[in-house]
Design a protein around this motif. Structure first.
Motif, short mmCIF file in Angstrom:
data_model
loop_
_atom_site.label_atom_id
_atom_site.label_comp_id
_atom_site.label_asym_id
_atom_site.label_seq_id
_atom_site.Cartn_x
_atom_site.Cartn_y
_atom_site.Cartn_z
N SER A 1 -24.55 8.29 1.01
CA SER A 1 -23.50 8.61 2.06
C SER A 1 -23.72 7.35 3.09
O SER A 1 -23.16 6.86 3.40
N LEU A 2 -24.93 7.22 3.86
CA LEU A 2 -25.53 6.49 4.92
C LEU A 2 -25.28 4.77 4.35
O LEU A 2 -25.16 3.95 5.07
N LYS A 3 -25.97 4.63 3.29
CA LYS A 3 -26.15 3.14 3.03
C LYS A 3 -24.94 2.71 2.71
O LYS A 3 -24.71 1.51 2.86
N ALA A 4 -23.76 3.45 2.14
CA ALA A 4 -22.55 2.80 1.74
C ALA A 4 -21.80 2.53 3.09
O ALA A 4 -20.90 1.56 3.06
N ALA A 5 -22.08 3.25 4.18
CA ALA A 5 -21.32 3.01 5.41
C ALA A 5 -22.04 2.32 6.41
O ALA A 5 -21.16 1.75 7.49
N TYR B 1 -34.15 6.27 -2.30
CA TYR B 1 -32.75 6.42 -2.77
C TYR B 1 -31.89 5.32 -1.89
O TYR B 1 -30.40 5.43 -1.88
N TRP B 2 -32.64 4.79 -0.74
CA TRP B 2 -31.91 3.65 0.24
C TRP B 2 -32.61 2.33 -0.24
O TRP B 2 -33.55 2.04 0.34
N PRO B 3 -31.82 1.54 -1.32
CA PRO B 3 -32.23 0.38 -1.71
C PRO B 3 -32.23 -0.57 -0.50
O PRO B 3 -31.41 -0.90 -0.14
N PHE B 4 -33.63 -1.17 -0.16
CA PHE B 4 -33.49 -2.20 1.10
C PHE B 4 -33.36 -3.58 0.56
O PHE B 4 -33.96 -3.84 -0.38
N THR B 5 -33.18 -4.32 1.51
CA THR B 5 -33.06 -5.51 1.33
C THR B 5 -34.09 -6.22 2.33
O THR B 5 -34.73 -5.40 3.36
N THR B 6 -34.17 -7.65 2.32
CA THR B 6 -35.15 -7.98 3.49
C THR B 6 -34.70 -8.00 4.76
O THR B 6 -35.47 -8.34 5.95
#
Length: 537
Positions: free
Chosen positions: A369-373, A395-400
């Motif tokens: 829910s959080l990563k989508a928003a 479950y929150w895929p991070f980028t750089t």
């Protein structure tokens, strides 16, 4: 030009000379001379509601900027209140500077009943920090503080304590104007990219060649990136582009985009990841100690090991290296290598995901829910909470562009809220969110007052699982009757509103993202409470 001032000016002037723009702390009887000179210095002082909160805020500030975080306390209980925060910085290699007054010269250890007297204050801090330094006159301060800041960029970054005798702070000092670039300015500490780049020794060309040769002789290499690998992110991405799978520690999360086809995530704690390490024919560990806080009781075993670190004491710790290289990881990884077959990587990824899914519980849906928003560059300040180590980590895929602030090594509770404040003070234009459990929240909930006073648009998501759920589970597993873990639950949104912040109840994980996104544009912090597993306020 000379001017008669007090020793407090020597402290403040020395911080200004090192490019310091913010300090966190609380004034007290013995440090008031520092506060005399802060208003005219250009340094912004952030007053917290507890010195531990000041220490965590300085730690969060340092992690997002790459430069030192600074806290100021009074003597005795002031500095000892900050010890847990400093121990957290030590465990995770975070550059923080704690400045406190000390007993007057000639009185250390005399037990004379001096206010805030400690048997050996400097000794207590020396065993917690990388080092504790006591000056004996104000003339030492510019050079000592310059040396501390130079050390942050030339050795493994860890907290340092500076003790200034109260009679030195309050005594006369002659201020002299000093010109020239500072170590921090030369290193570019204001930019996160400076981490791990400036000042570290370069490995020998023969060592770089030997690392390249190790890759050339491998069929199934694996690179493990820890927090000390951040300065070499570009080089690690180049290896990934050639098919080298990358597994990270939690502190290394985001060194590589976790959507990369060969990214294995920040999953090193999982048994499947331990098997991956054993199956690889070459393991290159960069900037990590591979400790219990990373492996969760597991023991890393590997066929051939290369370790790269700025700290020579790390090179054989927990997993002996066949090739040990001291120095800047960025330089150590500057070689060309062949393209590797990645057919096996998807199997590694599936096994790791299956392990993570066993702990997913309600945590995965919260992250979804959080990563989508939220924006792509969101800073997530977590805690030693299930929602962080079972949830955000996996479950929150991070980028750089993301950053997770998490007290990995010391695994303290109460870190997330003040760390979020420190991150937001450091980079006010950047989205920052606090995300942690109800048990962790209550350790430093008073810092919600600080965030409200500063009018920080911080979403503070508190996931309520009824208390210390992880400890409860451990008690049950050991056949111990659960006790002192099912906590009384205050009405947290009402508490937030009483403080002057916003406080709202989330009916489900599905609405968390929308509520958090709204909170990013509010005129003050918003505490968002989500009860799970039957927890109630």
């Amino acid at each position: 030009m000379a001017e008669a001032v007090t020793g407090g000016a020597a402290v403040v002037d020395s911080l200004v000379a090192q490019g310091v723009r913010h300090v966190f702390g609380i004034p007290g009887t013995h440090n008031l001379e520092i506060y005399r000179y802060l208003p005219s210095s250009g340094i912004r002082h952030i007053v917290t509601r507890h010195e531990q909160g000041a220490g965590y805020a300085a730690d969060g500030y340092a992690r997002v900027t790459g430069g030192p975080g600074v806290l100021i306390t009074t003597s005795g209980p002031g500095i000892t209140n900050a010890i847990t925060a400093l121990a957290t910085s030590y465990a995770d290699s975070v550059p923080t500077l704690a400045i406190s007054p000390g007993p007057p010269r000639g009185t250390v250890g005399k037990d004379i009943g001096w206010l805030h007297e400690l048997k050996n204050q400097q000794g207590a801090l020396d065993v917690v920090c990388d080092r504790s330094i006591r000056v004996e006159n104000a003339d030492e301060l510019p050079e000592v503080i310059a040396d501390i800041f130079a050390g942050f960029i030339s050795r493994r970054p860890r907290p340092v304590h500076l003790e200034v005798p109260v009679d030195v702070l309050e005594g006369k000092w002659v201020r002299r104007t000093v010109a020239g670039p500072t170590a921090v300015e030369e290193a570019g500490f204001a930019a996160p990219s400076a981490v791990g780049v400036a000042g570290f020794a370069e490995p020998a060309a023969s060592e770089v060649a030997a690392i390249g040769a190790a890759f050339a002789g491998a069929r199934r290499p694996l690179l493990i990136a820890g927090g000390g690998a951040r300065g070499a992110a570009a080089e690690i991405r180049a290896l990934a582009a050639n098919g080298v799978p990358v597994l990270t520690t939690v502190n290394g999360k985001g060194v590589i985009d976790e959507s990369d086809p060969v990214a294995l995530g920040a999953s090193i704690r999982l048994p499947a990841a331990h098997r991956v390490i054993a199956e690889a024919d070459l393991v290159v560990a960069v900037g990590t100690e591979l400790g219990d806080s990373d492996l969760w009781g597991g023991v890393a075993q590997a066929a051939k090991v290369v370790r790269i670190d700025v700290d020579p004491d790390q090179l054989h710790k927990n997993l002996r290296a066949d090739l040990a290289v001291v120095g800047d990881a960025r330089r150590a990884l500057q070689f060309t290598t062949q393209q590797f077959d990645t057919a096996h990587v998807s199997e590694w990824q599936k096994a790791i995901r299956a392990d993570a899914d066993r702990d997913a519980g309600p945590w995965a849906a919260i992250q979804d829910s959080l990563k989508a928003a939220l924006p792509a560059d969101t800073v997530v300040a977590g805690d030693s909470s299930q929602v962080t180590y079972y949830g955000t980590v996996h479950y929150w895929p991070f980028t750089t562009t993301n950053r997770l602030l998490y007290p990995t090594g010391y695994a303290t509770l109460g870190y997330g809220l003040p760390a979020a404040i420190g991150a937001k003070v450091a980079q006010p234009e950047r989205p920052v969110i606090g995300l942690f459990g109800d048990g962790a929240a209550m350790f430093t909930i008073q810092e919600l007052v600080t965030a409200t006073e500063l009018r920080l648009p911080l979403p503070i998501v508190v996931v309520n699982n009824g208390g210390y759920a992880e400890i409860r589970e451990q008690m049950v597993d050991r056949g111990i009757t659960p006790q002192a873990v099912d906590l009384y639950q205050p009405d947290l949104p009402a508490m937030a509103r009483a403080i002057g912040a916003y406080g709202v109840e989330a009916e489900s994980a599905a609405v968390l993202g929308e509520l958090a996104a709204q909170a990013l544009t509010a005129d003050r912090p918003t505490l968002i409470h989500l009860a799970i597993d039957g927890s109630t306020t």
